[in-house]
Design a protein around this motif. Structure first.
Motif, short mmCIF file in Angstrom:
data_model
loop_
_atom_site.label_atom_id
_atom_site.label_comp_id
_atom_site.label_asym_id
_atom_site.label_seq_id
_atom_site.Cartn_x
_atom_site.Cartn_y
_atom_site.Cartn_z
N ILE A 5 0.85 -1.20 0.00
CA ILE A 5 0.00 0.00 0.00
C ILE A 5 0.87 1.24 0.00
CG2 ILE A 5 -1.75 1.28 1.28
CD1 ILE A 5 -2.77 -1.37 2.37
N THR A 8 2.19 1.84 -3.41
CA THR A 8 1.12 2.40 -4.24
C THR A 8 0.93 3.88 -3.96
OG1 THR A 8 0.00 0.25 -4.25
CG2 THR A 8 -1.30 2.16 -4.91
N GLU A 9 0.96 4.26 -2.68
CA GLU A 9 0.81 5.66 -2.31
C GLU A 9 1.98 6.50 -2.83
OE1 GLU A 9 -1.71 7.24 -0.60
OE2 GLU A 9 -2.83 5.37 -0.76
N SER A 12 1.47 7.03 -6.43
CA SER A 12 0.39 8.00 -6.59
C SER A 12 0.90 9.43 -6.43
CB SER A 12 -0.72 7.71 -5.59
OG SER A 12 -1.76 8.66 -5.68
N ASN A 91 -10.68 7.09 -2.08
CA ASN A 91 -9.77 5.99 -2.39
C ASN A 91 -9.88 4.84 -1.38
OD1 ASN A 91 -8.56 7.15 -0.21
ND2 ASN A 91 -6.63 7.63 -1.24
N VAL A 92 -10.55 5.09 -0.25
CA VAL A 92 -10.74 4.01 0.72
C VAL A 92 -11.61 2.91 0.12
CG1 VAL A 92 -11.76 3.42 2.95
CG2 VAL A 92 -10.41 5.49 2.72
N TYR A 95 -9.53 0.85 -2.26
CA TYR A 95 -8.63 -0.09 -1.57
C TYR A 95 -9.39 -1.28 -1.00
CZ TYR A 95 -4.24 2.56 -1.61
OH TYR A 95 -3.08 3.17 -1.99
N LEU A 96 -10.53 -1.01 -0.36
CA LEU A 96 -11.26 -2.09 0.30
C LEU A 96 -12.01 -2.99 -0.67
CD1 LEU A 96 -12.66 -0.19 3.43
CD2 LEU A 96 -10.70 -1.73 3.29
N ILE A 100 -7.83 -6.46 0.94
CA ILE A 100 -6.96 -5.72 1.86
C ILE A 100 -7.72 -5.52 3.17
CG2 ILE A 100 -5.79 -3.52 2.28
CD1 ILE A 100 -5.43 -3.24 -0.73
N SER A 102 -8.78 -3.85 6.76
CA SER A 102 -8.89 -2.47 7.24
C SER A 102 -7.69 -2.08 8.10
CB SER A 102 -10.19 -2.30 8.04
OG SER A 102 -11.31 -2.58 7.24
N LEU A 105 -4.74 -1.22 5.85
CA LEU A 105 -4.97 0.08 5.23
C LEU A 105 -4.73 1.20 6.23
CD1 LEU A 105 -5.89 1.77 2.84
CD2 LEU A 105 -8.26 1.39 3.57
N LYS A 109 -1.81 4.10 5.79
CA LYS A 109 -2.20 5.50 5.74
C LYS A 109 -1.62 6.28 6.92
CE LYS A 109 -4.96 5.85 2.11
NZ LYS A 109 -4.78 6.84 1.03
#
Length: 514
Positions: A5, A8-9, A12, A91-92, A95-96, A100, A102, A105, A109
């Motif tokens: 994640i 990915t961020e 981004s 974007n939550v 992702y969900l 993935i 919680s 995530l 984050k």
């Protein structure tokens, strides 16, 4: 999963930077260079020179002022940017939609937001402060301590931002919250500028006031000593872990339900985790969800959670007749016992009476009354004793009592809660009320009268006991006697808990209104 994640961020962020266009890129680069050339060196110079020159007696106030200022500004701005990234950009949900969890995530984050919005500012500040204090005191270990302190501070700020977002998003439109807090975060810079530069002549008075507070950084951030420094580092790391876990508890629960852009949880089908929980654990989780399902439930209990503050104020006004300067050991012990008694009685009665709403469901479960009563006892104990312990620990910081009194205080609170909660449960199970117009009104008139009388009697007894003990404190014999009595009461209350379990088996006498 967290690492994926984060990757990915990071991609981004790079993609967002590339999508800005050359004009915006050049503009942002120029702004960054201007900040690096003018305001940043001036700020570093002021902070560094003050750390070197301020009187040692005011160093505590200086560090506290820096911490409070940074916490306010970064918390306000972090909330705004986290809402924008986590909720408004939707974007939550994306992702969900993948396999993935919680929790993964949340941690990804949290790391991203913590690094960008708090650690990126506080860690360089820690380097500046640590270097200045290391040069001043000739102890380079202070640089490491400073980094630990500001890392913990950044963790606590980010955790507070997450907790604030997901606790308020059920009550207020999250977009409005973001707008208001971003405005406050912006003007906070102006307010800090006015305080530090325009009225700089009063800075010494502010530092003197803050230095008089019972908070010290000596032995850790300056004048390093091995034992205090080690204990402070361990306590700070523990505080960071607790703040992270608290934010995780609130955020993961909200993320698991899914979030709409307006901030309210949307319906989302979830796969079960396949774990088989103990019946008592499942019932305690049910009580937690019932308590946090809407703001009215919390609002009904909040006045009683604030009751320790009333008892602390009442005891100090009885003893001194003025604002408290140094709370004595006897005041802490007596008011802690009285406050715990009142809170435990009402919370126990309220939580038990709430089961009247879904009593048919409880009766249909293949569980005995002792399991239901045991779960209710455990849940109420966990939601009362820690709150009172935290309140009186804060009060102890402003007292003249030693660490031994604090330990005795915490033990007495636990024993008193263990003794009073079953009595409150017995009162709440006597004649609970189910009202369609006022769902949070769950206690009948008789139960409310009993609890009100108890509150009045406890306040009177508190005043009498404090008047008898006076300022001399309590002796060791009195403490042992009080502890023994509370222990006997806590063990004897298990008999009352069995009575409550029997009422669950037999059925409540429920009164339906409206």
């Amino acid at each position: 999963m967290v690492r994926l994640i984060l990757k990915t961020e990071l991609r981004s962020l790079f993609n967002y930077w590339k999508s800005l266009g050359e004009t915006k890129m050049v503009l942002y680069i120029i702004l960054g260079l201007l900040l690096l050339l003018f305001p940043l060196p001036m700020l570093v110079s002021v902070v560094f020179s003050l750390a070197l020159s301020v009187e040692e007696s005011m160093l505590d106030g200086y560090m506290l002022l820096l911490s409070i200022t940074a916490a306010i500004i970064l918390l306000l701005l972090s909330v705004h940017f986290i809402i924008k990234d986590l909720i408004l950009d939707r974007n939550v949900q994306l992702y969900l939609s993948f396999p993935i969890s919680s929790a993964a995530l949340f941690f990804a984050k949290f790391i991203k937001h913590g690094l960008i919005y708090t650690a990126s500012i506080l860690m360089p500040l820690g380097v500046v402060i640590g270097t200045a204090l290391s040069i001043r005191f000739g102890q380079w270990l202070l640089l490491a301590d400073s980094l630990v302190y500001f890392l913990v501070l950044s963790t606590v700020i980010t955790a507070s931002a997450y907790a604030f977002i997901f606790l308020t998003a059920n009550i207020l439109p999250v977009r409005k919250v973001s707008e208001i807090l971003s405005f406050l975060g912006g003007i906070s810079f102006i307010l800090v500028y006015l305080v530090l530069l325009q009225v700089g002549g009063s800075l010494g008075g502010v530092l003197s006031f803050l230095a008089d507070l019972p908070i010290t950084f000596s032995g850790f951030l300056y004048g390093y000593e091995v034992l205090p420094g080690t204990i402070a580092a361990v306590l700070l790391i523990a505080a960071a872990v607790l703040a992270l876990k608290a934010a995780e508890l609130v955020s993961v629960r909200a993320l698991s339900r899914g979030w709409e852009a307006g901030g309210r949880s949307g319906r989302k089908h979830r796969m079960t985790d396949g774990r088989v929980r103990h019946p008592i654990g499942s019932l305690m989780q049910k009580d937690l969800k019932l308590t946090t399902r809407n703001f009215k439930e919390i609002a009904a209990l909040l006045p009683y959670y604030l009751m320790p503050l009333l008892f602390i104020y009442f005891s100090t006004s009885v003893d001194t007749g003025s604002a408290p300067e140094a709370i004595g050991a006897s005041q802490l012990l007596v008011t802690a016992i009285g406050g715990t008694l009142v809170i435990s009685l009402f919370i126990g009665a309220y939580n038990t009476a709430r089961d009247a709403e879904h009593f048919a469901m409880l009766k249909a479960l293949p569980l005995s009354g002792k399991h239901i009563a045991g779960a209710k006892y455990g849940f109420t104990l966990l939601t009362t004793a820690p709150v009172v312990m935290a309140a009186f620990t804060v009060a102890w910081l402003f007292s003249s009592a030693g660490i031994g009194v604090l330990l005795q205080l915490l033990v007495f609170i636990i024993l008193m809660a263990m003794a009073a909660v079953p009595v409150g449960m017995y009162i709440g199970s006597a004649n609970p009320v189910v009202s369609s117009k006022n769902p949070v009104k769950r206690l009948d008139t008789a139960s409310n009268i009993v609890i009100t009388i108890v509150i009045f009697v406890v306040l009177v007894l508190t005043a009498i006991i404090l008047g008898v003990i006076g300022d001399d404190g309590v002796s060791a014999i009195q403490l042992l006697t009080a502890g023994g009595i509370l222990l006997v009461m806590a063990l004897s209350s298990l008999w009352m808990l069995r009575k409550v379990g029997a009422r669950y088996d037999q059925g409540f006498k429920i009164t339906y209104k409206d």
